[in-house]
Design an enzyme around this catalytic site. Structure first.
Site, PDB file in Angstrom:
ATOM      1  N   GLU A 200       0.811  -1.222   0.000  1.00 19.76           N
ATOM      2  CA  GLU A 200       0.000   0.000   0.000  1.00 19.76           C
ATOM      3  C   GLU A 200       0.845   1.273   0.000  1.00 19.76           C
ATOM      4  O   GLU A 200       0.845   2.034   0.983  1.00 19.76           O
ATOM      5  CB  GLU A 200      -0.947  -0.008   1.202  1.00 19.76           C
TER       6      GLU A 200
ATOM      7  N   GLU B 204      -6.442  -8.360  -0.250  1.00 14.92           N
ATOM      8  CA  GLU B 204      -6.806  -8.361   1.172  1.00 14.92           C
ATOM      9  C   GLU B 204      -8.257  -7.948   1.350  1.00 14.92           C
ATOM     10  O   GLU B 204      -8.722  -7.015   0.683  1.00 14.92           O
ATOM     11  CB  GLU B 204      -5.996  -7.312   1.956  1.00 14.92           C
TER      12      GLU B 204
HETATM   13  C1  GAL Z   1      -4.243  -3.213   5.172  1.00 18.90           C
HETATM   14  C2  GAL Z   1      -2.788  -3.564   5.340  1.00 18.90           C
HETATM   15  C3  GAL Z   1      -2.631  -4.762   6.249  1.00 18.90           C
HETATM   16  C4  GAL Z   1      -3.446  -4.589   7.490  1.00 18.90           C
HETATM   17  C5  GAL Z   1      -4.861  -4.338   7.112  1.00 18.90           C
HETATM   18  C6  GAL Z   1      -5.751  -4.162   8.296  1.00 18.90           C
HETATM   19  O1  GAL Z   1      -4.456  -1.957   4.681  1.00 18.90           O
HETATM   20  O2  GAL Z   1      -2.204  -3.852   4.114  1.00 18.90           O
HETATM   21  O3  GAL Z   1      -1.283  -4.909   6.566  1.00 18.90           O
HETATM   22  O4  GAL Z   1      -2.955  -3.525   8.219  1.00 18.90           O
HETATM   23  O5  GAL Z   1      -4.937  -3.174   6.353  1.00 18.90           O
HETATM   24  O6  GAL Z   1      -7.031  -3.737   7.916  1.00 18.90           O
END
Ligand code: GAL
Length: 676
Positions: free
Chosen positions: A152, A305
């Protein structure tokens, strides 16, 4: 983008795997649970820099070898991350200038993650070296699914290194200070620059920033982060690794990157997506993310994710039902994702994100959460054939395009506009939401792309437009398209310089209107239009210079004046909305407009039932995804075969509230839905 970036016989399933947090016996259980759930993909090493390189230049990869061996033995592939989003403490100590600086000049210190100054030479060198070490060591591993560079991208630095790099970027862009002074309109407020060294990033200052400087800094930051990304990719390729490379883009709240340009540099496009509401609007959020990412990718993409069991809203994390987790996962896949990956595999026992949901929750495998994980894994196996994309043509047929432009977002965030409640991303999303509610498939379009396949092209509040964008819109209309332009579009050039003589100066003739004054409404105030629509926040005093009135203001100070107008140009037409339609009015507007254009929903009687229907094309036919967000039992009927129940659908398939179906069918089939 490489077309072979994804397996075509299965969907990717799994998520971020951080075994370094756990003792070895947990690793063994992980492998067993992954096997049980059908996990085939993990992402490893995302924030592991301090463990991989405990001291500068000293690497410790023994533990990662072990993790990879365990995954290999369990038949699980992996994305290997470069850990550069989280520089280790030693880097900070040795190079304090590698820490980012805030606009107020204070340096962010170590203690969290993402503490990097993107333009710092020490950071960039260290990032390249650790990427190279990983590529040399693991770049040919048969289980390497791809590279997950960084995480990110989005830390903005205002320090001296950023200032110097910003100046170099400006020199490239403008060539000389005269051109910059002109573009930035520095005659105002004594901002004229006589030396490049005097130019700074937009730091904390006394009053309003120079808007052109603000937008240029955004552009610079996106380019600078892309350069850092590309350096790592070069190391990976130089080491001979041919695996696809991606970085996970964050959606939709971050606007740090020009995603169209980033997309060009990636082998596969991946995003992280976290619902921002527990309510039904979360479903439109999933569709929005899916359509946006498929558009950036120009085809299949990857959900890198999501949260398995939680929805963070405000200051609390609400529970996401297993049904919803499954529906959302299939929702992304319906719109082109080649898998469903999560953050993270196992919920951390401690640390800053120990309360973040996971595929294996704190309760362990004896839990509703893990049962849902297993159920989803099974479903992805059942629908595996959907993964193979069609030999040609788009994954989803669309006749409506929505212009998306990072520059548009940045320019509408500049200070002191006539009504700062107008929010670019909210406008784009509101347009998409209306189409979603009308059951109309849509995708997003880059200014300058071939738009000829769209019968309708929407331009939500695109305040600033460069010459190429203006010419592109004109060409689209003259060639027969229907352009629908939202309020406060085409006002300024790409340097935020207003085009004089009546708004929207850039496209006044194309729209056949002339706006003399912007008339913001007070917060909460509404005005009615002659067609019964309600508008809020934004109105304009407009006269027609060729266009025909579609609706007039019926109340308020502008009563009797035109509000919505249509103009015939060439073989096409343009429609201008001078007011911000409230969401219900916007829904009506889009549903009427699509009907008039002959653009129909996939299943007309599904509209309003809560049943989302998406047709994804595949190599072996079309797949109709039915995602039921409503609360009534429904029956779907049409020629096909449901892959989840392994039943034909001709005689009707009952879908329970919250339920899903994925039906193999042929192109052109028609479907019906009824209650009960
Ligand atoms: C994402 C990030 C992850 C974790 C997740 C939690 O944005 O890539 O590492 O922090 O959020 O929601």
């Amino acid at each position: 983008m490489t077309t072979h970036a994804f397996p075509t016989s299965s969907f990717l399933f799994g998520g971020d795997y951080n075994p370094e947090q756990w003792p070895r016996e947990v690793w063994a259980e992980d492998m067993e649970l992954m096997r049980r759930a059908g996990v085939n993909t993990t992402t490893i090493g995302v924030f592991s820099w301090a463990l991989l390189e405990p001291r500068e230049g000293e690497y410790d990869t023994g533990w990662l070898d072990e993790v990879i061996d365990a995954l290999d033995a369990a038949g699980v592939s992996f994305f290997l991350a470069t850990p550069t989003a989280s520089p280790p403490p030693w880097l900070t100590r040795a190079h304090p200038d590698a820490l980012p600086v805030r606009p107020d000049g204070s340096r962010v210190l170590h203690g969290s993650r993402d503490t990097y100054a993107i333009s710092s030479p020490a950071y960039r060198d260290a990032a390249r070296r650790v990427a190279r070490m990983l590529a040399d060591r693991y770049g040919h591993h048969p289980r390497l699914r791809g590279w997950h560079v960084h995480n990110e991208y989005g830390t903005i630095d205002h320090g001296p290194h950023a200032a110097a790099a910003f100046r170099r970027w400006l020199q490239q862009r403008y060539g000389n200070l005269e051109a910059l002074n002109d573009a930035w309109y520095t005659a105002f407020w004594s901002q004229h620059y006589g030396e490049w060294e005097d130019i700074l990033p937009p730091m904390q200052t006394q009053y309003l920033h120079n808007p052109a400087q603000v937008v240029d800094f955004k552009r610079f930051c996106s380019d600078e982060m892309l350069a850092a990304y590309s350096e790592q990719v070069a190391e990976i390729r130089d080491a001979g690794s041919a695996a696809p490379v991606t970085t996970n883009l964050m959606l939709p709240t971050w606007n740090h990157l020009d995603q169209w340009r980033w997309a060009e540099q990636q082998d596969l496009i991946s995003i992280d997506h976290y619902l921002d509401t527990t309510g039904p609007d979360g479903e439109t959020h999933v569709a929005y993310a899916g359509d946006l990412t498929r558009s950036w990718a120009g085809g299949p993409w990857l959900l890198m994710e999501q949260n398995a069991v939680g929805i963070r809203e405000g200051d609390r994390t609400y529970v996401k039902d297993p049904d919803r987790m499954i529906r959302n996962s299939l929702g992304y896949i319906a719109r082109g994702s080649q898998g469903s990956l999560f953050f993270q595999w196992r919920a951390s026992a401690a640390g800053a994100e120990s309360w973040h949901g996971a595929l294996v929750p704190h309760a362990g495998p004896e839990s509703r959460g893990f049962e849902a994980t297993v159920a989803l894994g099974r479903m992805l196996e059942q629908i595996a054939e959907v993964a193979e994309p069609p030999a040609e043509g788009p994954l989803i047929e669309t006749e409506v395009g929505i212009v998306w432009d990072a520059n548009g977002w940045w320019s509408l965030e500049t200070p002191h506009l006539p009504n700062e409640s107008l929010d670019y991303s909210a406008e784009v999303r509101a347009t998409h939401r209306s189409l979603w509610r009308a059951g109309i498939a849509a995708e997003f379009v880059r200014p300058d792309a071939d738009a000829s396949r769209y019968r309708v092209l929407a331009v939500p509040s695109l305040f600033a437009m460069d010459d190429a964008t203006v010419a592109w819109l004109e060409d689209y209309v003259r060639s027969g398209g229907h352009l629908v332009v939202g309020a406060f579009s085409g006002i300024a050039d790409e340097h935020q310089r207003v085009v004089l003589g009546g708004y929207p100066g850039r496209i006044r003739e194309l729209l056949g209107v002339r706006v003399e004054e912007i008339w913001p409404l007070a917060p909460g105030e509404t005005v009615t239009l002659s067609d019964g629509s309600t508008v809020e926040e934004w109105t304009e005093r407009m006269t027609l210079t060729g266009a025909q009135e579609l609706a007039a203001y019926a109340s308020g100070d502008l009563a009797g004046l035109p509000a919505i107008a249509r103009h015939a140009v060439g073989t096409g037409r343009s429609t201008y909305l001078s007011a911000r339609l409230r969401q219900d009015a916007r829904d009506d507007f889009w549903s009427r407009l699509c009907a008039a254009e002959g653009i129909t929903p996939e299943v007309p009687d599904a509209v309003g039932t809560g049943l989302e229907v998406v047709r994804r094309r595949g190599a072996n036919g079309d797949y109709v995804f039915c995602l039921h967000h409503g609360d009534q039992v429904l029956t779907v009927t049409g020629p096909g075969h449901d892959l989840l129940t392994d039943r034909p659908t001709d005689g009707g398939l009952v879908i329970q509230p919250g339920g899903v179906a994925v039906v193999r069918t042929s192109p052109g089939t028609t479907w019906r839905v009824h209650a009960g």
